[in-house]
Enzyme design. Structure first.
Site, PDB file in Angstrom:
ATOM      1  N   ASP A  51       0.824  -1.218   0.000  1.00  0.00           N
ATOM      2  CA  ASP A  51       0.000   0.000   0.000  1.00  0.00           C
ATOM      3  C   ASP A  51       0.854   1.262   0.000  1.00  0.00           C
ATOM      4  OD1 ASP A  51      -2.204  -1.657   0.178  1.00  0.00           O
ATOM      5  OD2 ASP A  51      -2.123  -1.718   2.358  1.00  0.00           O
ATOM      6  N   ASP A  78       4.048  13.247   0.441  1.00  0.00           N
ATOM      7  CA  ASP A  78       5.461  12.852   0.328  1.00  0.00           C
ATOM      8  C   ASP A  78       6.335  13.580   1.359  1.00  0.00           C
ATOM      9  OD1 ASP A  78       4.943  15.199  -1.107  1.00  0.00           O
ATOM     10  OD2 ASP A  78       6.594  14.887  -2.506  1.00  0.00           O
ATOM     11  N   HIS A  79       5.703  14.430   2.189  1.00  0.00           N
ATOM     12  CA  HIS A  79       6.438  15.113   3.272  1.00  0.00           C
ATOM     13  C   HIS A  79       5.863  14.846   4.659  1.00  0.00           C
ATOM     14  CE1 HIS A  79       8.972  17.610   0.557  1.00  0.00           C
ATOM     15  NE2 HIS A  79       7.999  17.247  -0.276  1.00  0.00           N
ATOM     16  N   ASP A 196      14.815  22.416  -4.096  1.00  0.00           N
ATOM     17  CA  ASP A 196      13.849  21.563  -4.793  1.00  0.00           C
ATOM     18  C   ASP A 196      14.294  21.361  -6.248  1.00  0.00           C
ATOM     19  OD1 ASP A 196      11.591  20.524  -6.013  1.00  0.00           O
ATOM     20  OD2 ASP A 196      10.265  22.186  -5.478  1.00  0.00           O
ATOM     21  N   SER A 365       2.391  23.596 -12.445  1.00  0.00           N
ATOM     22  CA  SER A 365       3.165  22.866 -11.449  1.00  0.00           C
ATOM     23  C   SER A 365       3.313  23.699 -10.174  1.00  0.00           C
ATOM     24  CB  SER A 365       4.548  22.572 -12.035  1.00  0.00           C
ATOM     25  OG  SER A 365       5.355  21.998 -11.038  1.00  0.00           O
ATOM     26  N   HIS A 367       6.195  23.488  -8.581  1.00  0.00           N
ATOM     27  CA  HIS A 367       7.647  23.466  -8.350  1.00  0.00           C
ATOM     28  C   HIS A 367       8.370  24.460  -9.267  1.00  0.00           C
ATOM     29  CE1 HIS A 367       7.446  19.775  -5.893  1.00  0.00           C
ATOM     30  NE2 HIS A 367       6.441  19.466  -6.684  1.00  0.00           N
TER      31      HIS A 367
END
Length: 555
Positions: A51, A78-79, A196, A365, A367
């Protein structure tokens, strides 16, 4: 007068390099460790049945007396996604901004960890002291509100971590990125910049989130006679705000579908990050009370995830929403690398149901592209450049930008998870490597599925299994019954009776030979004979290698 720096600071990424996701980095100075972010990643294709994937925090557990807290840059999975798992092993305080904390608290409540976790909300511009570190939160823009960059002040120098960011001069909500503060910190002299890298391969600037609002307005005007369904990331609160703005402008009611989307909109609404006039939102059950062209459904599933609301609608297994011919479905996201196949499958299913699908026009985006990265490097002026957040090619592209701006090649580092980069004014080098890795979460089991289990799953998935059952008489070693063969995922037995019968004969002979040569039945020897005989026979006849599982009973 320049400040005197002393000692060395260590940067230790425990995840998040080599791929998009699972971001977690430790910063260490003498007896103090702070941890920036604690994210998860989603399973790769070979991880059958898994999962989520979370980072291995053995290094933090081994040094728990030094670890002062988690500093979280923003509220994306993801953080923050691994916090609920990692906090069970290392219970340390969390420091972050208001919306991010709201989203984290929702997660902790689900995992019954809210009461046992210490938390502190920090405002942009504020600093907190943890051990030998002082951490300042700097306002940035991203595809979720309240994203922060961090200035980490240590006795060895200042490290700036951009978090996930872009430069948006016209954000939908709140202020633009605090470029002035980056410049002021740059003037003090910055030891290292961790920036980043997600869009480091893309030239130019990332467009403002506002441009998506304009695109939505055009689409709503153009598709005035159809129901509109918009799929986007649950956490992109600004995007949701713009969809709601267009819905109000064109007099449509809004339904929010998908558990994670509902959760985040609740949190954002309560904390004042989302402005939704009364009577705009309706429940999914009220859809039937309005003509389709007066409704908008905002849903999860823009990445083609099989259990997300949009995928269930496309596959006709959603309990409450059915895709109808003429519906307009807008994908307001771009596929994360690796998800292209699943997205394409959902798009095809939607077209088959007669929907119009718009994939290209409603996304920007979150980013920074190359020019924004150059801007940050120029303002911060770091001595060392350490790209983070991305696959190797993204880190490489970011490194090239740093070098093009005059940072010497020997002062730029592409790290791997587990590397220990030790820095001071005079030098920087990788001095050690700590244990890191991926811990797999399957259902309620955390870490109980490892490489061996995955290898077995792969084997079963590719070639199936054959179970051989036989019964021996205790004492006399006579074959009482069997061998019987049960096959799953290997061949369709009814059409391969000849093959199975032949296999049985070959096996019976091999087992009888083996028993004839033994005084006492050695079961491990018999099992080995069964495996070898079956493997040879099946390979010769079919060129396949199913898993062979012998079962011996005695009576």
């Amino acid at each position: 007068m320049k400040k005197e720096y002393k000692g060395k600071v260590r940067i230790i990424p425990l995840g998040g390099l080599e791929k998009i996701g699972m971001n977690i980095t430790a910063f260490e100075y003498e007896d103090s460790i702070i941890v920036v972010d604690c994210g998860l990643s989603f399973p790769e294709d070979g991880m059958l049945g898994i999962d989520l994937v979370i980072p291995d925090v053995t290094y933090l557990k081994d040094n728990i007396e030094k670890v002062k807290g988690f500093i979280i840059t923003h509220g994306h999975e993801d953080h923050i996604g691994a916090l609920a798992y990692v906090l069970r092993e290392i219970n340390i305080p969390i420091y972050t901004t208001k919306l991010t904390m709201g989203i984290i608290e929702k997660k902790l409540t689900e995992h019954n960890l809210l009461r046992s976790t210490r938390r502190k909300v920090v405002r942009h511009g504020q600093s907190i002291n943890l051990g030998k570190f002082r951490i300042e939160f700097i306002k940035t823009n991203h595809s979720i509100q309240d994203a922060s960059a961090l200035a980490i002040y240590s006795p060895a120098g200042i490290i700036v971590h951009t978090g996930d960011f872009k430069v948006d001069y016209t954000p939908v909500f709140g202020d633009s990125i605090d470029l002035q503060r980056f410049a002021e910190i740059g003037k003090k002299g910055v030891l290292a910049l961790l920036s980043d890298s997600t869009n480091a391969e893309r030239p130019g600037f990332t467009q403002s989130e506002k441009t998506v609002g304009i695109a939505f307005d055009h689409m709503f005007a153009e598709h005035a006679n159809s129901r509109i369904i918009v799929a986007t990331f649950a956490s992109n609160v600004d995007r949701v705000q713009q969809i709601i703005n267009s819905a109000i402008k064109y007099d449509r009611k809004v339904v929010v579908e998908g558990r994670s989307m509902v959760n985040i909109i609740d949190v954002a609404g309560e904390l004042g990050y989302l402005d939704v006039p009364d009577k705009t939102l309706i429940s999914v059950d009220q859809l039937k009370n309005y003509p389709p062209e007066k409704t908008v459904i905002i849903t999860t599933g823009s990445q083609g995830e099989s259990m997300a609301a949009l995928s269930r609608m496309a596959a006709d297994i959603h309990k409450k929403v059915t895709i109808m011919p003429g519906d307009t479905v807008i994908f307001s996201s771009s596929p994360i690398p690796g998800n292209e196949k699943s997205v394409s499958k959902v798009v095809n299913e939607l077209y088959e149901k007669g929907a119009n699908v718009i994939v290209q026009e409603a996304h920007v985006s979150g980013h920074a592209c190359q020019e924004e990265l150059k801007l940050i490097y120029s303002l911060v002026h770091p001595k060392y450049a350490v790209p983070v957040h991305g696959e190797y090619r993204h880190l490489r592209a970011n490194l090239n930008i740093a070098q093009s701006l005059g940072i010497p090649k020997e002062n730029t580092f592409i790290l791997q998870s587990g590397d220990v980069l030790e820095l001071c004014e005079e030098s920087a080098k990788v001095v050690d490597h700590v244990p890191t890795g991926e811990i797999l979460v399957d259902g309620l089991g955390v870490g109980d599925v490892g490489n061996i289990v995955l290898r077995d799953r792969q084997h079963l998935a590719e070639d199936g299994i054959m179970i051989v059952v036989l019964t021996l008489e205790r004492g006399s070693n006579q074959l009482m019954a069997g061998p019987d063969i049960v096959s799953r995922g290997f061949v369709y037995v009814r059409e391969s009776e000849g093959l199975m019968e032949e296999a049985r004969k070959v096996l019976t002979k091999a087992v009888e030979d083996c028993l004839a040569h033994q005084k006492n039945a050695d079961w491990s020897k018999i099992k080995l004979v069964i495996r070898d005989t079956m493997n040879d026979f099946i390979w010769k006849r079919t060129k396949r290698r199913p898993m062979i599982l012998p079962i011996i009973m005695d009576v």
